[in-house]
Design an enzyme around this catalytic site. Structure first.
Site, short mmCIF file in Angstrom:
data_model
loop_
_atom_site.label_atom_id
_atom_site.label_comp_id
_atom_site.label_asym_id
_atom_site.label_seq_id
_atom_site.Cartn_x
_atom_site.Cartn_y
_atom_site.Cartn_z
N ASN A 55 0.85 -1.20 0.00
CA ASN A 55 0.00 0.00 0.00
C ASN A 55 0.88 1.24 0.00
OD1 ASN A 55 0.60 0.73 2.87
ND2 ASN A 55 -0.35 -1.28 3.19
N ASP A 103 -4.18 -6.56 4.92
CA ASP A 103 -5.24 -7.42 5.48
C ASP A 103 -5.27 -8.78 4.77
OD1 ASP A 103 -6.18 -5.62 7.39
OD2 ASP A 103 -7.30 -4.52 5.87
N LYS A 119 9.13 -17.05 -10.84
CA LYS A 119 8.39 -15.94 -11.44
C LYS A 119 7.22 -16.51 -12.25
CE LYS A 119 8.73 -12.09 -14.58
NZ LYS A 119 9.37 -11.59 -15.78
N PHE A 145 -4.25 3.13 14.76
CA PHE A 145 -4.49 4.18 13.77
C PHE A 145 -5.57 3.68 12.82
CE2 PHE A 145 -1.36 7.72 13.56
CZ PHE A 145 -0.69 7.44 14.74
N1 CTP Z 1 -3.84 -3.62 11.96
C1 CTP Z 1 -3.11 -4.67 12.45
N2 CTP Z 1 -3.06 -5.85 11.77
C2 CTP Z 1 -3.75 -6.01 10.63
C3 CTP Z 1 -4.52 -4.95 10.10
C4 CTP Z 1 -4.54 -3.75 10.80
O1 CTP Z 1 -2.48 -4.51 13.50
N3 CTP Z 1 -3.68 -7.17 9.99
C5 CTP Z 1 -3.86 -2.35 12.73
C6 CTP Z 1 -3.20 -1.18 12.03
O2 CTP Z 1 -1.84 -1.09 12.38
C7 CTP Z 1 -4.00 0.00 12.57
C8 CTP Z 1 -5.36 -0.56 12.87
O3 CTP Z 1 -5.20 -1.98 12.91
O4 CTP Z 1 -3.46 0.49 13.77
C9 CTP Z 1 -6.44 -0.24 11.89
O5 CTP Z 1 -6.05 -0.64 10.62
P1 CTP Z 1 -7.02 -0.47 9.38
O6 CTP Z 1 -6.40 -1.09 8.20
O7 CTP Z 1 -7.50 0.94 9.30
O8 CTP Z 1 -8.26 -1.29 9.86
P2 CTP Z 1 -8.74 -2.72 9.69
O9 CTP Z 1 -8.95 -3.26 11.07
O10 CTP Z 1 -7.85 -3.50 8.80
O11 CTP Z 1 -10.18 -2.50 9.06
P3 CTP Z 1 -10.68 -2.16 7.58
O12 CTP Z 1 -9.80 -2.91 6.66
O13 CTP Z 1 -12.06 -2.64 7.62
O14 CTP Z 1 -10.60 -0.66 7.44
#
Ligand code: CTP
Length: 408
Positions: free
Chosen positions: A209, A278, A288, A332
């Site tokens: 990302n 995620d 590859k 965050f």
């Molecule tokens: N986070 C984490 N581990 C993951 C995904 C997210 O620890 N696998 C943590 C991030 O570091 C951040 C918080 O969760 O502090 C929120 O991350 P965000 O991506 O905004 O939220 P998600 O819980 O992944 O929800 P969504 O994808 O629905 O926005």
């Protein structure tokens, strides 16, 4: 940032003296009251007028300057100094200070200072490695001086080795570490995560990302300046590892999970600024993946156009579930819609004490920039901070965390 702080810069005879001009300028821009003291030898390398123009203060060279009230000047300067840095520090000056010889403006002033004293040696490698110089540096450390290790590189004398004065940016970090913040986080252990993660598809491709790590690095840096013992677990970024912070580099969400959960138990505060993936590819190809051309009517390439994914573990949710008493957990949330609703949902779901919400839609917030616009969301409060630098944002977040910790 350094308003009201007095910084003394001691300059001795070394070609690296020209770099100290940039340091003096950077300190002045941060509103410090900068006073430069030079040894008589140093003026052969750089003119005192350079420092006087940059700092607006008289550059002090010689205790026997008849046009100057020398008798008290070094003592009064020493009294008001918040930090003194000798950069470059020649072998001669290091030796003198280590043995209590005070025979010029620089050495007498350093000797009269009670504040923190930092020495940045700069000399030829053979001189630097000379056991006498090494002994003198050890002596200074024993007396509580901080000696910065010189960089290794090409030296003005043509040799390559240790002895190069570090760049002004690094010297500035040492001064900021000492003077920029009140040490109100002393004794606290803080773990910060930053940056993106990379989820491999094959040896040449990955999913990631836009996170650059700037917010998390700013958090780590400010925690360290406030006296905390900081570990930064960082995904791949273009940023330099911050000074005074233990930085652990990781690549994938799985690696971040392992590094963070393995250290979680001992932390007083955990701040998860990382943008963790995620999802990751379910299968990672060892080779590859080659593209495939359509095979004409009836031929299918469906297998090559669909990437099967699986969920990564939610690190923050895990930390929330295993949170020890009195540990503060801050997440965050970056959103493109329903910012506060989503932030409250995540706060509750992941058992957090605070979540810092920011919207990608807001001008001055988001990935890559040096500013941010955030709202600090807790169970009973929403505090919106205006647009400010990521370091200022970090300071406000920490103020809020410490205030809540003191309340609980
Ligand atoms: N986070 C984490 N581990 C993951 C995904 C997210 O620890 N696998 C943590 C991030 O570091 C951040 C918080 O969760 O502090 C929120 O991350 P965000 O991506 O905004 O939220 P998600 O819980 O992944 O929800 P969504 O994808 O629905 O926005």
């Amino acid at each position: 940032m350094l308003k009201g702080k007095t910084v003394l810069l001691g300059v001795s005879g070394s070609i690296a003296a020209y770099k100290t001009a940039s340091l003096a300028s950077a300190l002045k821009k941060l509103n410090a009251d900068v006073h430069v003291l030079m040894t008589p030898n140093a003026v052969n390398f750089i003119n005192p007028i350079t420092f006087e123009s940059l700092t607006g203060n008289k550059c002090l060279v010689d205790t026997f300057d008849r046009n100057f009230e020398y008798s008290v000047e070094h003592v009064s300067l020493a009294k008001k100094a918040d930090v003194v840095m000798v950069a470059p520090a020649s072998a001669d000056v290091i030796g003198k200070i280590a043995h209590g010889i005070a025979d010029d403006m620089l050495t007498t002033t350093v000797m009269a200072c009670r504040c923190k004293k930092i020495i940045a040696p700069a000399m030829n490698t053979n001189m630097f490695e000379n056991p006498i110089v090494q002994d003198n540096m050890r002596t200074l450390e024993e007396y509580g001086y901080e000696v910065i290790s010189p960089a290794v590189g090409y030296l003005a004398c043509g040799d390559t080795g240790a002895g190069k004065m570090p760049e002004p940016e690094l010297l500035l970090e040492y001064i900021l570490q000492e003077t920029a913040c009140e040490k109100d986080m002393e004794g606290l252990k803080v773990l910060v995560t930053a940056g993106p993660t990379r989820e491999m598809i094959d040896p040449v491709r990955y999913i990631t990302n836009h996170s650059t790590g700037k917010m998390g690095y700013a958090m780590a840096k400010v925690c360290a300046r406030r006296g905390a013992e900081v570990t930064l677990v960082s995904g791949p970024t273009a940023l330099k590892a911050p000074e005074f912070v233990k930085t652990v580099q990781i690549t994938s969400a799985k690696e971040m999970f392992d590094e963070v959960t393995g250290r979680a138990e001992e932390q007083d505060i955990i701040i998860k600024a990382a943008a963790v993936a995620d999802y990751r590819p379910k299968y990672v190809s060892a080779e590859k993946i080659k593209k495939q051309d359509p095979q004409g009517a009836g031929g299918s390439v469906a297998d090559m156009t669909v990437l099967e994914l699986e969920r990564t573990d939610d690190i923050l949710a895990y930390l929330g579930e295993h949170k020890k008493q009195e540990q503060f957990l801050c997440g965050f949330a970056m959103e493109t819609q329903d910012l506060l609703e989503n932030a409250h949902r995540k706060l509750k779901k992941k058992h957090l004490d605070m979540i810092v919400a920011n919207s990608l839609r807001e001008e001055g917030a988001g990935f890559g920039g040096d500013t941010n616009v955030v709202t600090l969301v807790t169970e009973d409060e929403e505090v919106s901070l205006g647009k400010m630098t990521k370091e200022e944002t970090a300071s406000h977040i920490l103020d809020a965390i410490l205030a809540r910790m003191a309340r609980e």
